[in-house]
Design an enzyme around this catalytic site. Structure first.
Site, mmCIF file in Angstrom:
data_model
loop_
_atom_site.group_PDB
_atom_site.id
_atom_site.type_symbol
_atom_site.label_atom_id
_atom_site.label_comp_id
_atom_site.label_asym_id
_atom_site.label_seq_id
_atom_site.Cartn_x
_atom_site.Cartn_y
_atom_site.Cartn_z
ATOM 1 N N GLN A 163 32.115 67.601 72.755
ATOM 2 C CA GLN A 163 31.738 66.742 73.869
ATOM 3 C C GLN A 163 31.359 67.582 75.082
ATOM 4 O OE1 GLN A 163 34.802 64.056 75.212
ATOM 5 N NE2 GLN A 163 33.384 62.636 76.125
ATOM 6 N N PRO A 292 39.248 74.500 77.187
ATOM 7 C CA PRO A 292 38.792 74.104 78.528
ATOM 8 C C PRO A 292 39.249 72.727 79.001
ATOM 9 C CG PRO A 292 36.997 73.918 76.949
ATOM 10 C CD PRO A 292 38.144 74.540 76.218
ATOM 11 N N GLY A 295 42.923 67.706 76.703
ATOM 12 C CA GLY A 295 42.926 67.266 75.317
ATOM 13 C C GLY A 295 41.555 66.795 74.916
ATOM 14 N N GLU A 297 39.847 64.207 71.841
ATOM 15 C CA GLU A 297 40.237 63.185 70.873
ATOM 16 C C GLU A 297 39.571 63.332 69.510
ATOM 17 O OE1 GLU A 297 38.437 62.919 73.642
ATOM 18 O OE2 GLU A 297 36.893 61.373 73.519
ATOM 19 N N HIS A 321 46.865 59.466 75.773
ATOM 20 C CA HIS A 321 45.451 59.320 76.117
ATOM 21 C C HIS A 321 44.549 59.637 74.918
ATOM 22 C CE1 HIS A 321 41.927 59.487 78.874
ATOM 23 N NE2 HIS A 321 41.505 60.361 77.969
ATOM 24 N N GLU A 322 44.750 60.794 74.319
ATOM 25 C CA GLU A 322 43.881 61.174 73.190
ATOM 26 C C GLU A 322 44.076 60.222 72.013
ATOM 27 O OE1 GLU A 322 41.765 62.952 74.315
ATOM 28 O OE2 GLU A 322 42.856 63.951 75.941
ATOM 29 N N HIS A 325 42.095 57.029 72.354
ATOM 30 C CA HIS A 325 40.676 57.150 71.981
ATOM 31 C C HIS A 325 40.440 56.749 70.518
ATOM 32 C CE1 HIS A 325 38.501 58.719 75.412
ATOM 33 N NE2 HIS A 325 39.363 59.712 75.601
ATOM 34 N N GLU A 344 36.408 56.481 78.658
ATOM 35 C CA GLU A 344 37.536 57.090 79.372
ATOM 36 C C GLU A 344 38.334 56.087 80.201
ATOM 37 O OE1 GLU A 344 38.518 59.810 78.484
ATOM 38 O OE2 GLU A 344 36.799 60.900 77.687
ATOM 39 N N TYR A 408 37.562 57.424 84.819
ATOM 40 C CA TYR A 408 38.867 57.204 84.202
ATOM 41 C C TYR A 408 39.683 56.162 84.971
ATOM 42 C CZ TYR A 408 38.319 61.578 81.476
ATOM 43 O OH TYR A 408 37.896 62.563 80.619
HETATM 44 N N1 BES Z 1 37.264 63.282 75.991
HETATM 45 C C1 BES Z 1 37.998 63.846 77.061
HETATM 46 C C2 BES Z 1 37.644 65.288 77.327
HETATM 47 C C3 BES Z 1 36.196 65.488 77.724
HETATM 48 C C4 BES Z 1 35.593 64.693 78.674
HETATM 49 C C5 BES Z 1 35.474 66.510 77.140
HETATM 50 C C6 BES Z 1 34.253 64.895 79.012
HETATM 51 C C7 BES Z 1 34.145 66.710 77.470
HETATM 52 C C8 BES Z 1 33.525 65.915 78.408
HETATM 53 C C9 BES Z 1 39.507 63.734 76.832
HETATM 54 O O1 BES Z 1 39.881 62.563 76.188
HETATM 55 C C10 BES Z 1 40.169 63.696 78.167
HETATM 56 O O2 BES Z 1 39.912 62.761 78.894
HETATM 57 N N2 BES Z 1 40.998 64.659 78.491
HETATM 58 C C11 BES Z 1 41.723 64.679 79.729
HETATM 59 C C12 BES Z 1 43.070 64.063 79.483
HETATM 60 C C13 BES Z 1 43.725 63.395 80.636
HETATM 61 C C14 BES Z 1 42.894 62.376 81.329
HETATM 62 C C15 BES Z 1 45.023 62.750 80.190
HETATM 63 C C16 BES Z 1 41.825 66.142 80.140
HETATM 64 O O3 BES Z 1 41.315 66.984 79.407
HETATM 65 O O4 BES Z 1 42.355 66.444 81.177
HETATM 66 ZN ZN ZN Z 2 39.641 60.844 77.368
#
Ligand code: BES
Ligand code: ZN
Length: 630
Positions: A163, A292, A295, A297, A321-322, A325, A344, A408
């Site tokens: 992603q 990076p 998490g 999903e 959270h993950e 998804h 999100e 989010y």
């Molecule tokens: N899918 C996202 C990570 C992501 C977003 C990757 C946009 C690439 C582009 C993942 O589910 C996420 O939201 N991670 C958050 C978790 C938090 C909100 C609990 C993170 O990585 O901080």
């Molecule tokens: Zn997410």
């Protein structure tokens, strides 16, 4: 016509033996032909020809840090269509062949900034093609780690992050969230490394000679291609429950498993609300610290940063959270990046609901209050009429540039608001039915609202008016029907913040009894300007330097750097060398950059050492902050 995802009904084996599609239909979701679903970040033209199934056969080469082999694509094409357009970012394609072995002509177009390049393949009547290729030498999706960058220090490691649109740097397919594909893969790696992927492992690893082993995987549900993910390294597995487990380097496995004991309970909670978990297993992998994100999903195998391990399970909202998804995002996916909130925001709402069941109403209320403050802050900062405060993002916004307070937190706030107006029972039933009706299909904001109107609101005009659906999704700012968080959630800590602001009084005992959310609230509400002496007292009294909680540590370092507090610089340096999670790294460098003559030299010095440790995404973000010459 109702969309039937063709691949959803054939098992992997059947899918690979050729297209079972009716001649006249190419089985694309009608939504993909609508303007609002158009994905500007793909070269694909799914109305003409689209990939339905992908079979990878790849070798991981740790010496050259490269991956290559073949990708076989099953294609559904409209009658008479003789070509298909794929997405690439630096892929090196040797040849493309038809099932009879005949070479097919292909052309790699010009690179478009931020998008990569189109690969146009003259498929003729072929509906299955095999691409022999090597990934880009510095494929953006992949991070190759030298042994020194791992916890064990002995074996190399590689992981992928798809992603938003990074998978086109190592997989030749149509890289667009609405173009769902089933997939299978066979990956070879040198022993003793293990390979894991975001699909179900098929059988045991197979010895293929020269010290290498082959691992096979399959995903028989059509998924958005950004969800195909891989990791390989010296990793072990520990079962947590009947369908859950965790992978990590042996050095971190114990601590990881202890932190994740609530995972089965989280799945139970989510299933009770939104219907069966449809993906079989739910495993997780705790990656090396350069991962990076917090998490990711990836289906059947959530990827996690090690920084979620606090020792007291206080940061496992990330797992909720993950996991969430698995319904919002992976089961029902946005068709274009402009509807990011549909992934999100809905996920953050579900995260909150899981949190309430597993950790209790108080923790959930505090997390909601934290998020609410974030939305208010973002709207205040950008202006209540700023277009980027709308849930459906206005124009061609970079798919990576999601503002988490809007996508989010405002997204989740919207659903909390609808829930509070229609009542929890009714809203839960509707949201569950939304997932059932759209399972394994792409969706848009307009579809979400239309479904809500049809199946939740009906002809109740008064209810329609109270909900202000369009204002929430297409409008800016925070609509006035917003469901505010419980004011009691932070009553105690906010009183402490006022006392500190008024007379710099600190209560170490109270702090010791606070939850992580309360501590974060307190750190976020500290006065802007603090003297060295005040910072020293804060640190000493609350034990900030020594905290093992990455979120609290981050807020402490941010406060310290914003106040040019020299004694915190070595800690900041150590933190930035030990963590590649962009959510922490980018704001800390930003804080330094904003402190011009004091912070800029420090930022440059630290970054010179840490840049090679970061994943391409984090590196790209910090490069922007520090200017091109770094
Ligand atoms: N899918 C996202 C990570 C992501 C977003 C990757 C946009 C690439 C582009 C993942 O589910 C996420 O939201 N991670 C958050 C978790 C938090 C909100 C609990 C993170 O990585 O901080
Ligand atoms: Zn997410």
């Amino acid at each position: 016509m109702r969309f039937i995802a063709p691949a959803a009904f054939c098992l992997v084996a059947a899918c690979t033996t050729g297209s079972s599609l009716p001649e006249a239909s190419i089985g694309i979701a009608p939504v993909l032909t609508s303007e609002e679903a158009r994905d500007e970040y793909t070269f694909a033209r799914p109305q003409e020809a689209r990939v339905t199934h992908l079979a990878l056969d790849l070798d991981l080469d740790f010496t050259r840090q490269s991956v290559g082999g073949t990708a076989r694509l099953n294609i559904a094409a409209a009658p008479g269509v003789q070509q298909i357009i794929l997405d690439s970012s630096g892929l090196q394609i040797a040849n493309i062949t038809a099932p009879d072995g005949a070479a097919l002509a292909f052309e790699i177009g010009d690179t478009v900034e931020g998008k990569g390049e189109p690969v146009t393949v003259k498929i003729g009547d072929a509906r299955r093609i095999t691409i022999r290729y090597t990934a880009a030498p510095q494929a953006d999706a992949l991070q190759w780690l030298a042994p020194e960058q791992t916890a064990g220090g002995e074996h190399p490691y590689v992981f992928s992050q798809g992603q938003a649109i990074l998978n086109r740097s190592w997989i030749p397919t149509q890289d667009s969230p609405g173009i769902r594909q089933t997939w299978e893969a066979r990956i070879t790696a040198p022993a003793p490394l293990d390979v894991v992927m975001s699909g179900i492992r098929q059988g045991e690893p197979e010895d293929v000679g020269q010290g290498r082993r082959a691992f096979s995987f399959a995903m028989d549900k059509p998924v958005a291609p950004y969800l195909i993910a891989l990791a390989a390294g010296h990793i072990d597995f520990r079962a947590l429950g009947p369908r859950t487990g965790v992978w990590s380097e042996p050095e971190t496995l114990e601590r990881a498993a202890a932190e994740l004991v609530d995972t089965e309970a989280m799945i139970d909670a989510a299933e009770a609300l939104y219907g069966p978990y449809r993906w079989g297993r739910y495993d997780m992998i705790v990656l090396p610290p350069s991962f990076p994100y917090g998490g990711m999903e990836n289906p059947t195998l959530t990827f996690l940063t090690p920084t979620f391990i606090a020792g007291d399970r206080s940061l496992t909202g990330l797992v909720a959270h993950e996991l969430a998804h698995s319904w919002s995002g992976n089961l029902v996916t946005y068709a274009s990046w402009r509807d990011g909130w549909l992934n999100e925001g809905v996920t953050s709402y579900i995260e909150s609901r899981i949190s309430e069941v597993v950790f209790g109403a108080r923790r959930a209320a505090q997390e909601r209050a934290l998020a609410f403050a974030g939305v208010e802050g973002a709207v205040e900062e950008r202006g209540a009429d700023a277009p980027e405060t709308a849930l459906r993002t206005p124009a061609a916004l970079d798919p990576f540039a999601t503002d988490s307070s809007i996508t989010y937190d405002k997204g989740a706030l919207f659903l909390h608001t609808v829930e509070s107006i229609v009542g929890r029972e009714r809203f839960d039933a509707w949201l569950r039915s939304w997932f059932d009706r759209h399972a394994f299909q792409p969706a848009t904001s307009a579809m979400f609202l239309a479904d809500m109107r049809q199946n939740l609101i009906g002809d109740d005009a008064a209810l329609e008016q109270r909900l202000q659906l369009d204002a929430w999704v297409y409008g800016t700012g925070i609509p006035d029907n917003v469901a505010r968080p419980d004011p009691a959630a932070f009553a105690q800590v906010d009183a402490a913040s006022r006392a500190y602001a008024a007379g710099r009084t600190l209560d170490a005992q109270a702090w010791a009894g606070w939850s992580t959310a309360e501590r974060m609230r307190f750190m976020q509400n500290l006065p802007d300007a603090l003297s060295d002496a005040e910072l020293a007292t804060l640190d000493r009294t609350l034990g900030l330097s020594g905290t093992g909680n990455s979120e609290v540590k981050f807020l402490w370092l941010q406060t310290a750097l914003e106040n040019r507090y020299d004694p915190a610089v070595p800690q900041a340096e150590a933190f930035l060398a030990g963590v590649g999670r962009n959510k922490f790294v980018e704001p800390l460098f930003d804080a330094l950059v904003k402190q011009g003559d004091w912070g800029m030299p420090i930022a440059r010095r630290i970054y010179a050492a840490t840049r090679p440790l970061y994943h391409s995404y984090t590196r790209g973000r910090v490069d922007l902050l520090l200017g091109a010459e770094s």
